[in-house]
Structure formats: structure tokens, C-alpha cells
Write a protein that holds these residues in place. Sequence first.
Motif, PDB file in Angstrom:
ATOM      1  N   THR A  47      58.956 -36.783   3.959  1.00  0.00           N
ATOM      2  CA  THR A  47      57.829 -37.708   4.015  1.00  0.00           C
ATOM      3  C   THR A  47      57.265 -37.930   2.625  1.00  0.00           C
ATOM      4  O   THR A  47      57.336 -37.046   1.762  1.00  0.00           O
ATOM      5  N   ILE A  48      56.716 -39.102   2.420  1.00  0.00           N
ATOM      6  CA  ILE A  48      55.902 -39.384   1.237  1.00  0.00           C
ATOM      7  C   ILE A  48      54.701 -40.191   1.723  1.00  0.00           C
ATOM      8  O   ILE A  48      54.711 -40.758   2.815  1.00  0.00           O
ATOM      9  N   VAL A  49      53.661 -40.219   0.926  1.00  0.00           N
ATOM     10  CA  VAL A  49      52.440 -40.918   1.288  1.00  0.00           C
ATOM     11  C   VAL A  49      52.377 -42.233   0.518  1.00  0.00           C
ATOM     12  O   VAL A  49      52.604 -42.256  -0.693  1.00  0.00           O
ATOM     13  N   ALA A  50      52.070 -43.299   1.241  1.00  0.00           N
ATOM     14  CA  ALA A  50      51.848 -44.602   0.620  1.00  0.00           C
ATOM     15  C   ALA A  50      50.355 -44.905   0.700  1.00  0.00           C
ATOM     16  O   ALA A  50      49.762 -44.906   1.775  1.00  0.00           O
ATOM     17  N   LYS A  51      49.780 -45.121  -0.460  1.00  0.00           N
ATOM     18  CA  LYS A  51      48.372 -45.509  -0.537  1.00  0.00           C
ATOM     19  C   LYS A  51      48.370 -46.985  -0.906  1.00  0.00           C
ATOM     20  O   LYS A  51      48.797 -47.350  -2.000  1.00  0.00           O
ATOM     21  N   LEU A  52      47.935 -47.822   0.033  1.00  0.00           N
ATOM     22  CA  LEU A  52      48.047 -49.272  -0.105  1.00  0.00           C
ATOM     23  C   LEU A  52      46.683 -49.953  -0.117  1.00  0.00           C
ATOM     24  O   LEU A  52      45.669 -49.353   0.229  1.00  0.00           O
ATOM     25  N   SER A  53      46.707 -51.226  -0.468  1.00  0.00           N
ATOM     26  CA  SER A  53      45.499 -52.051  -0.465  1.00  0.00           C
ATOM     27  C   SER A  53      44.772 -51.942   0.861  1.00  0.00           C
ATOM     28  O   SER A  53      45.402 -51.894   1.918  1.00  0.00           O
TER      29      SER A  53
ATOM     30  N   LEU B  58      45.437 -31.185 -14.370  1.00  0.00           N
ATOM     31  CA  LEU B  58      44.940 -31.353 -13.010  1.00  0.00           C
ATOM     32  C   LEU B  58      46.116 -31.421 -12.048  1.00  0.00           C
ATOM     33  O   LEU B  58      47.086 -32.129 -12.288  1.00  0.00           O
ATOM     34  N   ARG B  59      46.044 -30.687 -10.938  1.00  0.00           N
ATOM     35  CA  ARG B  59      47.116 -30.682  -9.928  1.00  0.00           C
ATOM     36  C   ARG B  59      46.869 -31.807  -8.938  1.00  0.00           C
ATOM     37  O   ARG B  59      45.887 -31.788  -8.199  1.00  0.00           O
ATOM     38  N   VAL B  60      47.721 -32.799  -8.968  1.00  0.00           N
ATOM     39  CA  VAL B  60      47.659 -33.924  -8.034  1.00  0.00           C
ATOM     40  C   VAL B  60      49.058 -34.135  -7.469  1.00  0.00           C
ATOM     41  O   VAL B  60      50.040 -33.633  -8.020  1.00  0.00           O
ATOM     42  N   PRO B  61      49.175 -34.890  -6.381  1.00  0.00           N
ATOM     43  CA  PRO B  61      50.515 -35.158  -5.854  1.00  0.00           C
ATOM     44  C   PRO B  61      51.381 -35.869  -6.892  1.00  0.00           C
ATOM     45  O   PRO B  61      50.883 -36.687  -7.671  1.00  0.00           O
ATOM     46  N   LYS B  62      52.656 -35.538  -6.888  1.00  0.00           N
ATOM     47  CA  LYS B  62      53.607 -36.218  -7.762  1.00  0.00           C
ATOM     48  C   LYS B  62      53.636 -37.694  -7.378  1.00  0.00           C
ATOM     49  O   LYS B  62      53.663 -38.038  -6.202  1.00  0.00           O
ATOM     50  N   CYS B  63      53.616 -38.556  -8.372  1.00  0.00           N
ATOM     51  CA  CYS B  63      53.633 -39.989  -8.126  1.00  0.00           C
ATOM     52  C   CYS B  63      55.057 -40.515  -8.296  1.00  0.00           C
ATOM     53  O   CYS B  63      55.652 -40.381  -9.366  1.00  0.00           O
ATOM     54  N   TYR B  64      55.584 -41.109  -7.230  1.00  0.00           N
ATOM     55  CA  TYR B  64      56.919 -41.699  -7.283  1.00  0.00           C
ATOM     56  C   TYR B  64      56.861 -43.153  -7.733  1.00  0.00           C
ATOM     57  O   TYR B  64      57.808 -43.671  -8.330  1.00  0.00           O
ATOM     58  N   TYR B  65      55.743 -43.833  -7.457  1.00  0.00           N
ATOM     59  CA  TYR B  65      55.597 -45.239  -7.822  1.00  0.00           C
ATOM     60  C   TYR B  65      54.124 -45.586  -7.912  1.00  0.00           C
ATOM     61  O   TYR B  65      53.320 -45.160  -7.070  1.00  0.00           O
TER      62      TYR B  65
ATOM     63  N   VAL C 260      47.635 -53.181  -4.504  1.00  0.00           N
ATOM     64  CA  VAL C 260      47.965 -51.913  -5.145  1.00  0.00           C
ATOM     65  C   VAL C 260      48.856 -51.088  -4.215  1.00  0.00           C
ATOM     66  O   VAL C 260      48.777 -51.200  -3.000  1.00  0.00           O
ATOM     67  N   CYS C 261      49.731 -50.298  -4.834  1.00  0.00           N
ATOM     68  CA  CYS C 261      50.601 -49.406  -4.073  1.00  0.00           C
ATOM     69  C   CYS C 261      50.841 -48.148  -4.890  1.00  0.00           C
ATOM     70  O   CYS C 261      51.212 -48.214  -6.061  1.00  0.00           O
ATOM     71  N   LEU C 262      50.612 -47.013  -4.260  1.00  0.00           N
ATOM     72  CA  LEU C 262      50.969 -45.716  -4.824  1.00  0.00           C
ATOM     73  C   LEU C 262      51.859 -45.020  -3.811  1.00  0.00           C
ATOM     74  O   LEU C 262      51.532 -44.982  -2.622  1.00  0.00           O
ATOM     75  N   LEU C 263      52.990 -44.503  -4.261  1.00  0.00           N
ATOM     76  CA  LEU C 263      53.838 -43.659  -3.419  1.00  0.00           C
ATOM     77  C   LEU C 263      53.734 -42.258  -3.989  1.00  0.00           C
ATOM     78  O   LEU C 263      54.117 -42.014  -5.137  1.00  0.00           O
TER      79      LEU C 263
END
Length: 167
Positions: free
Chosen positions: A96-102, A135-142, A151-154
Amino acid sequence: MCEENCGVTGIIMGNVCAILCFEQYCSYLVPKTVPFKPEHLTTEFVNSVLRERNVISEEQCVTSVKTELFGVGDGFFSQMHRLHLTYSPSGAGPKTIVAKLSPSHPKTRIAGSLLSLFRYEFEFYHEDVANSIGLRVPKCYYSGFGGYGRVCLLLEDFAPATPRMSH
């Protein structure tokens, strides 16, 4: 670009026009460079992202992407989707990965654009600010930013972890 030269009224009107007119009635005119809706997160797109980030090799591929909305009400300025991925060969990458979208609501997108929240978050991940300050944050794939609240963050999925509040 109007966002830089037209003032607040121009920004509001540009966003209203982009979100309420072009995206709803002339979607063929909306740039597709940044996926900002769950249906934009195709197997082809996710494949290209994970290959570019060396998460999977050219011999491996994503065979399906299933989106699941979560965190409703928690992420006011975004839609959170968990992407359930399958691969060939099986287990080639993260399950799984998380998509943070508009955000889906136009008022929220306009407010986020006016406050530059989407641009700041995009730049935070795109410029890898967290790594430079430890700072420990989730790894960003995109990370993608397309203006007008697009906007899109994976991101790496930390589930089942939950936020810890400090006092």
C-alpha cells in the motif's frame, strides 16, 4: 501566470473558473500532468513513479491499483486514499501507499490555493526538507503541483501507526 500578477481577486476568479468551469465542463482542457483525482492514479502512472524512484525494476510492474478513501474529516485540506497495489511478480513493491490529493470541495481548494498551502506542502516533499532537518516523515514517492488546488503526493504508508500528540 495570473496567480502572480492579478491579486487576490484574480486568484479567486482564476480558481473558480478552473475548478467550476473547466474541470467540470471542459475537462479536455485541464492539464493532466499532475493527477489530482483518484481516477487519475492509473497502473501506468503508479508504475512510472515507482520505477523512477527505483522502488521496482523495469522487469517488475504494478498490475492493479485499488483506491480506498480514508481519514474523512481528518485531512480538511486534502483527500486521503490508500492505494492497494498488486504486482507482477507478486510482492515486488509496497502493498500500500498513501495518495494525498486535492480536496474535492471547491471552497476548500480555493482557500488552500489562496493560502499557498498546496504549494508549501508540495515544496516540503519535493525539496526533501524533512531530511535536511532530521524530521521523520513518510517517504515521498511522488510530489506534483499543478496550480488551482491541483496537488498529488504519493507517500509511504505508515499504517497501522496513528499520530501521537505531544504535550
